[in-house]
Structure formats: structure tokens, C-alpha cells
Design a protein around this motif. Structure first.
Motif, mmCIF file in Angstrom:
data_model
loop_
_atom_site.group_PDB
_atom_site.id
_atom_site.type_symbol
_atom_site.label_atom_id
_atom_site.label_comp_id
_atom_site.label_asym_id
_atom_site.label_seq_id
_atom_site.Cartn_x
_atom_site.Cartn_y
_atom_site.Cartn_z
ATOM 1 N N THR A 31 0.835 -1.209 0.000
ATOM 2 C CA THR A 31 0.000 0.000 0.000
ATOM 3 C C THR A 31 0.863 1.251 0.000
ATOM 4 O O THR A 31 1.829 1.353 0.759
ATOM 5 N N TYR A 33 0.649 5.632 -0.189
ATOM 6 C CA TYR A 33 -0.208 6.797 0.012
ATOM 7 C C TYR A 33 0.552 8.075 -0.367
ATOM 8 O O TYR A 33 1.747 8.186 -0.109
ATOM 9 N N TYR A 35 0.150 12.134 0.577
ATOM 10 C CA TYR A 35 -0.525 13.103 1.415
ATOM 11 C C TYR A 35 -0.061 14.512 1.045
ATOM 12 O O TYR A 35 1.075 14.720 0.624
ATOM 13 N N LEU A 45 -4.921 12.956 3.009
ATOM 14 C CA LEU A 45 -4.714 11.931 1.985
ATOM 15 C C LEU A 45 -5.188 12.421 0.623
ATOM 16 O O LEU A 45 -6.311 12.900 0.465
ATOM 17 N N GLN A 48 -4.549 6.750 -2.519
ATOM 18 C CA GLN A 48 -4.050 5.508 -1.933
ATOM 19 C C GLN A 48 -4.036 4.422 -3.000
ATOM 20 O O GLN A 48 -5.016 4.216 -3.720
ATOM 21 N N GLN A 50 -3.208 0.281 -3.779
ATOM 22 C CA GLN A 50 -2.988 -1.075 -3.298
ATOM 23 C C GLN A 50 -2.358 -1.808 -4.469
ATOM 24 O O GLN A 50 -3.011 -2.027 -5.497
ATOM 25 N N SER A 94 4.067 4.340 3.050
ATOM 26 C CA SER A 94 3.734 2.990 2.617
ATOM 27 C C SER A 94 3.418 2.139 3.839
ATOM 28 O O SER A 94 3.804 2.477 4.964
ATOM 29 N N SER A 101 -1.992 -2.565 8.481
ATOM 30 C CA SER A 101 -1.925 -1.488 7.503
ATOM 31 C C SER A 101 -2.146 -0.124 8.115
ATOM 32 O O SER A 101 -1.913 0.877 7.485
ATOM 33 N N GLN A 104 1.649 3.337 9.154
ATOM 34 C CA GLN A 104 2.206 3.826 7.910
ATOM 35 C C GLN A 104 3.593 4.410 8.151
ATOM 36 O O GLN A 104 3.840 5.053 9.165
ATOM 37 N N SER B 99 -11.336 2.017 1.300
ATOM 38 C CA SER B 99 -10.064 2.673 1.593
ATOM 39 C C SER B 99 -9.553 2.208 2.946
ATOM 40 O O SER B 99 -9.230 3.010 3.812
ATOM 41 N N LYS B 102 -6.899 3.934 5.468
ATOM 42 C CA LYS B 102 -6.855 5.391 5.345
ATOM 43 C C LYS B 102 -6.871 6.041 6.710
ATOM 44 O O LYS B 102 -7.684 5.720 7.560
#
Lengths: 115, 115
Positions: A31, A33, A35, A45, A48, A50, A94, A101, A104, B99, B102
Motif C-alpha cells: 500500500t 499513500y 498526502y 490523503l 491511496q 494497493q 507505505s 496497515s 504507515q 479505503s 486510510k
């Protein structure tokens, strides 16, 4: 273990110009992201991924921002054309897939100044 | 719509004393809450988390308390050290949905620990 890499670290452009940022996540993290952090605010955010698929891009200004994650590894974020209000730090993060998850890992960010 | 709020922009404490950082949220669907620490010119780093089914989580000098009925969480740092001086972000993850993972961040609190 190498962390999340981002480049460039700093960028100054004039409004209406275009700019691109690059991110290489931690190896094996599915994953990724992007921002946007405006001064005095928390990270927001933008998009995102995957692997190489987009999971959430609801807050990405799609008329000027675009992002891709080819081959499910590194990613680029582009702004075209830039506006003054795009001045911010752009953070890439990530995380491994699955229940962990929520944790991050962030890169150092790219500070963008639009004049 | 600010779902995660940190109402104190800054906090100043003496070395050795307790630092208490506060965070309020509005969305009952958040299932994990996290605290991140950020030094200048670096990306945020994960500090500690708490599941919504717990009311306390401790890790060394750092303890996070969650009060679900009040939709409030706090981070306690005891004893505070000058190296703890940084911006602290509260973040929350919404359970489920497309998401997954998130995070929604608060605005941050600048902690300064004086020697």
C-alpha cells in the motif's frame, strides 16, 4: 531496512508550471499513500494505491493532479498546472497489507513552493 | 468536516514533568487511533496506537488513553525529555470500506520540552 525515499526534497516553481514528485516505498509494502500537508495542518490523503491499483482518490483534485504506480512499486505524483494554494509538503507513505496497515511509514516529504 | 481535532496548537513543559496531548474525534466508525511524531524536515514517525476496544496502551514513557464515550484520546509522556520536542499528530482509521487503512489526521500540537 531502507525507509521510504522521496525526491526532490525541495521544489520552487511559478504558478501554471508543472511539477512531478517521486516516491519509492519500503520493499514489500503493498500500500502506498500520497498526502498533502499545508503549513499548520495535518496531512491530508490525496490518493491511496494497493499494489498498482487506486483504492481511494476521492480528495485528489483530478483536474490538475495525477498519480501513478507502475508495476506496483514506485510512484509519481504530478501537478499540472500548479496554483499558489498547492504550496505544501507532499508526503509519501507505505504500509504492509493486512491488519497492520494502519501503521504507515512516511518519507521525508517534498516541500513545494509555488510563486 | 474536521473529524479529528487537536485543539491545542502548542504545549510547553519542563523536562522531567508530564506532557499531556489531547485529541477529539467525531466519527464513531474509527477502529484504531494512532499518534505520530514529526521533527522538522522529516516525515511523521509512528509512536503508539490503540484499538477502539481498549482504553489504555502503554509503551515505555508513552501511554495513550481512549475514552470512547467522550470521543477523546490523550497521549501522556512521562517523564518528558528535551528530545521529545516535536509536532505530535493524532490520527484515526475508519474500519472497513474500500479505503482500508486510510488515516485521518488532526492538525498537530507542537510540544516543547525545556531543559
Amino acid at each position: 531496512e531502507a525507509g521510504v525515499a522521496q525526491s526532490p526534497r525541495y521544489k520552487i516553481i511559478e504558478k501554471r508550471q508543472s511539477v512531478a514528485f517521486w516516491c519509492n516505498p519500503i520493499s514489500g509494502h503493498a500500500t502506498l499513500y500520497w498526502y498533502q500537508q499545508i503549513l499548520g495542518q495535518g496531512p491530508k490523503l490525496l490518493i491511496q494505491f494497493q499494489n498498482n491499483g487506486v483504492v481511494d482518490d476521492s480528495q485528489l483534485p483530478k483536474d490538475r493532479f495525477s498519480a501513478e504506480r507502475l508495476k506496483g512499486v514506485d510512484s509519481t505524483l504530478k501537478i499540472q498546472p500548479a496554483k499558489l494554494e498547492d504550496s505544501a509538503v507532499y508526503l509519501c507513505a507505505s504500509s504492509p497489507a493486512g491488519l497492520l496497515s494502519y501503521e504507515q511509514y512516511f518519507g521525508p516529504g517534498t516541500r513545494l513552493t509555488v510563486t | 468536516d474536521q473529524q479529528v481535532k487537536q485543539n491545542s496548537p502548542s504545549l510547553s513543559v519542563q523536562e522531567g514533568r508530564i506532557s499531556i496531548l489531547n485529541c477529539d474525534y467525531t466519527n464513531s466508525m474509527f477502529d484504531y487511533f494512532l499518534w505520530y511524531k514529526k521533527y522538522p524536515a522529516e516525515g511523521p514517525t509512528f509512536l503508539i496506537s490503540i484499538s477502539s476496544i481498549k482504553d489504555k496502551n502503554e509503551d515505555g514513557r508513552f501511554t495513550v488513553f481512549l475514552n470512547k464515550s467522550a470521543k477523546h484520546l490523550s497521549l501522556h509522556i512521562v517523564p518528558s525529555q528535551p528530545g521529545d520536542s516535536a509536532v505530535y499528530f493524532c490520527a484515526a482509521r475508519k474500519a472497513g470500506g474500500t479505503s482500508y487503512g486510510k488515516l485521518t489526521f488532526g492538525q498537530g500540537t507542537i510540544l516543547t520540552v525545556h531543559p
